[in-house]
Structures are given as C-alpha cells and as structure tokens.
Design an enzyme around this catalytic site. Structure first.
Site, mmCIF file in Angstrom:
data_model
loop_
_atom_site.group_PDB
_atom_site.id
_atom_site.type_symbol
_atom_site.label_atom_id
_atom_site.label_comp_id
_atom_site.label_asym_id
_atom_site.label_seq_id
_atom_site.Cartn_x
_atom_site.Cartn_y
_atom_site.Cartn_z
ATOM 1 N N GLY A 13 0.796 -1.225 0.000
ATOM 2 C CA GLY A 13 0.000 0.000 0.000
ATOM 3 C C GLY A 13 0.826 1.271 0.000
ATOM 4 O O GLY A 13 0.368 2.300 0.504
ATOM 5 N N ASN A 15 1.463 3.080 -2.575
ATOM 6 C CA ASN A 15 0.709 4.043 -3.392
ATOM 7 C C ASN A 15 -0.457 4.624 -2.600
ATOM 8 O O ASN A 15 -0.736 5.821 -2.690
ATOM 9 C CB ASN A 15 0.216 3.389 -4.681
ATOM 10 C CG ASN A 15 1.281 3.397 -5.761
ATOM 11 O OD1 ASN A 15 1.601 4.440 -6.328
ATOM 12 N ND2 ASN A 15 1.864 2.234 -6.023
ATOM 13 N N ARG A 66 -15.896 -15.290 -8.737
ATOM 14 C CA ARG A 66 -15.529 -13.874 -8.911
ATOM 15 C C ARG A 66 -16.740 -12.953 -8.813
ATOM 16 O O ARG A 66 -16.659 -11.851 -8.268
ATOM 17 C CB ARG A 66 -14.873 -13.658 -10.280
ATOM 18 C CG ARG A 66 -13.448 -14.101 -10.329
ATOM 19 C CD ARG A 66 -12.831 -13.786 -11.695
ATOM 20 N NE ARG A 66 -11.549 -14.451 -11.790
ATOM 21 C CZ ARG A 66 -10.421 -13.998 -11.254
ATOM 22 N NH1 ARG A 66 -10.417 -12.839 -10.615
ATOM 23 N NH2 ARG A 66 -9.304 -14.678 -11.351
ATOM 24 N N ASN A 108 -6.180 2.302 -12.497
ATOM 25 C CA ASN A 108 -5.138 1.372 -12.050
ATOM 26 C C ASN A 108 -3.781 2.007 -12.309
ATOM 27 O O ASN A 108 -3.639 2.859 -13.182
ATOM 28 C CB ASN A 108 -5.244 0.056 -12.821
ATOM 29 C CG ASN A 108 -4.208 -0.968 -12.366
ATOM 30 O OD1 ASN A 108 -3.995 -1.148 -11.156
ATOM 31 N ND2 ASN A 108 -3.549 -1.627 -13.306
ATOM 32 N N HIS A 110 0.275 0.842 -13.142
ATOM 33 C CA HIS A 110 1.072 -0.314 -13.570
ATOM 34 C C HIS A 110 2.537 0.106 -13.676
ATOM 35 O O HIS A 110 2.827 1.164 -14.245
ATOM 36 C CB HIS A 110 0.563 -0.833 -14.916
ATOM 37 C CG HIS A 110 1.311 -2.031 -15.381
ATOM 38 N ND1 HIS A 110 1.163 -3.275 -14.785
ATOM 39 C CD2 HIS A 110 2.254 -2.178 -16.348
ATOM 40 C CE1 HIS A 110 1.978 -4.127 -15.383
ATOM 41 N NE2 HIS A 110 2.648 -3.493 -16.321
HETATM 42 C C1 GRF Z 1 2.970 -1.081 -7.671
HETATM 43 O O1 GRF Z 1 4.178 -1.306 -8.323
HETATM 44 C C2 GRF Z 1 1.857 -0.935 -8.658
HETATM 45 O O2 GRF Z 1 2.267 -0.326 -9.852
HETATM 46 C C3 GRF Z 1 1.458 -2.359 -8.918
HETATM 47 O O3 GRF Z 1 1.560 -2.985 -7.672
HETATM 48 C C4 GRF Z 1 2.512 -2.297 -6.871
HETATM 49 C C5 GRF Z 1 1.821 -1.921 -5.597
HETATM 50 O O4 GRF Z 1 2.700 -1.385 -4.661
HETATM 51 N N1 GRF Z 1 0.150 -2.421 -9.515
HETATM 52 P P1 GRF Z 1 2.114 -0.753 -3.312
HETATM 53 O O5 GRF Z 1 1.244 -1.824 -2.637
HETATM 54 O O6 GRF Z 1 1.346 0.467 -3.656
HETATM 55 O O7 GRF Z 1 3.330 -0.459 -2.482
#
Ligand code: GRF
Length: 224
Positions: A13, A15, A66, A108, A110
C-alpha cells in the site's frame, strides 16, 4: 464535496500512502471513503487505520466465484459512499459487473510503460528484457488486464547495473507522484475518454517546478 474514493490494495500500500499524504497536504482534492483488501494481512489496511480511514478485509477465498466476490465489494464500496475505485496493487481481475457498477471511474497503476510489459511483474520483466527506458502508467480499467485508456505516464532511464529491484524501486517513487495527480484530475472531472484517448481539460494551474530526472506526460501540476 470532494470525490469519495475507494482504494483497493492487496499488499504494502505504498501508493495508498502517497494518496493519503497528498490528501492530508491539501493538494489532492478527494477523500478516501474506504480502503478494501482481499488479503486481511495487507499492510495497506494498517496504513488506513493509522489515518482513521475505514478499512475492510474481504478475503476472496470466502466467496464461491468472482461474481460473488465482486458483488460483495460493490456493496461495501457503495455503503461507504465511494464513487470511484482506485486500484493500488490490487491483485485480482475485476468482473464486467464490477466495472459496469463504476463505469469510467476505475483507475489502475502499472509499473511499466504500457502496452509494454503488462502483467504481474511489469518492472522486473522490463529489467530482464534489458530496456533502456522504463516507467509507469495510470490508466482507466477495462475488461483486459493492464489495457484501458492511458491517463498519465512517467519514464525513467534504466541504469547500468540496475537489477529488477533497483529499477522497480525507482519506478515506484515515480508512481507515488503520478497516481495522486491522476486521481486529482479524475476528482476535478477533468478527464474525458474517447475511444483509447484520454483528454485532460486544461485549467491554467501552474505546473510543478521540478525535474524528476524523468519524463512525465501530461506534466505534473504544482504540489504533486
Ligand atoms: C505497484 O508497483 C503498482 O504499480 C502495482 O503494484 C505495486 C503496488 O505497490 N500495480 P504498493 O502496494 O502500492 O506499495
């Protein structure tokens, strides 16, 4: 009222933390109505609780399929009053029913320059391939993995001697800059999608007075 978002996490987490920090700094004009994880042990849930943000674990293994899992997520997100969904290291594919429930409001991030290196290990795959320029992408989510229209991308050079972890770390630092910015644009209602193209409505707000040793497009605004 700022846009209420649900942030979906499966792991660390970081991000999510960047989003929380930009909101608390008064730069990102949104509020987090819910942090939801399919993994009860995800550290992202802990981060949310530390900031008094509602945090909910819904283990996907508790549901027969799902559709049932996504229906439970839809209920929880709606109950929390969240109107947009931010995937931040959420390691589950979403069903068409989920995407229809939040149509045009699911983002999202990536860790690669899409459409290169889609999939679970974007940064590592790019490093193994030997690319000289790597980066990250924020995109709207559609039914194909790592595929929807691109909101913002940031590029960094891959340095001599970089292994997958070193490159992934430098990409992650950039993710923390571009994701809050993209969410801010979404919250301001400035993003419109036509086919594969995302248009950002200009406002004349000052751009960030920083160089990140990288290329960011569209450019970051002040505070991000
Ligand atoms: C990040 O590299 C994001 O781009 C990918 O998963 C990772 C998540 O990292 N989708 P965090 O949990 O936010 O540290």
């Amino acid at each position: 009222m700022p846009l209420s978002i649900a942030v979906l996490v499966s792991g660390s987490g970081s991000n999510l933390q960047a989003i929380i920090d930009r909101i608390e700094a008064g730069v990102l004009d949104a509020r987090i109505g819910l942090v939801l994880s399919n993994r009860p042990e995800a550290f992202g849930l802990e981060r949310a609780r530390k900031h008094d943000i509602p945090a909910l674990a819904l283990p996907h293994t508790d549901y027969p399929d799902r559709e049932a899992f996504d229906a439970a997520m839809i209920r929880a997100i709606r109950q929390a009053g969240a109107e947009a969904v931010i995937l931040a290291g959420f390691m589950r594919m979403l069903t068409p029913g989920f995407l229809a429930a939040f149509s045009g409001r699911v983002l999202n991030i990536h860790p690669a320059l899409l459409p290169s290196f889609a999939g679970t290990h974007g940064a590592r795959d790019a490093a193994d391939y030997g690319v000289k320029i790597a980066g990250c992408t924020v995109h709207f989510v559609d039914e194909i993995m790592d595929h929807g229209p691109v909101v913002i991308q940031a590029a960094v050079p891959a340095l001599a001697g970089d292994d997958g972890d070193a490159l992934a770390g430098r990409i992650l630092a950039l993710e923390h800059r571009i994701y809050p910015q993209a969410i801010h644009w979404l919250a301001q209602g400035r993003l419109s999608v036509q086919g594969r193209k995302v248009h950002l409505a200009p406002t004349g707000v000052p751009l960030a007075d920083v160089t990140l040793g990288s290329l960011v497009s569209p450019p970051l605004e002040q505070g991000f």
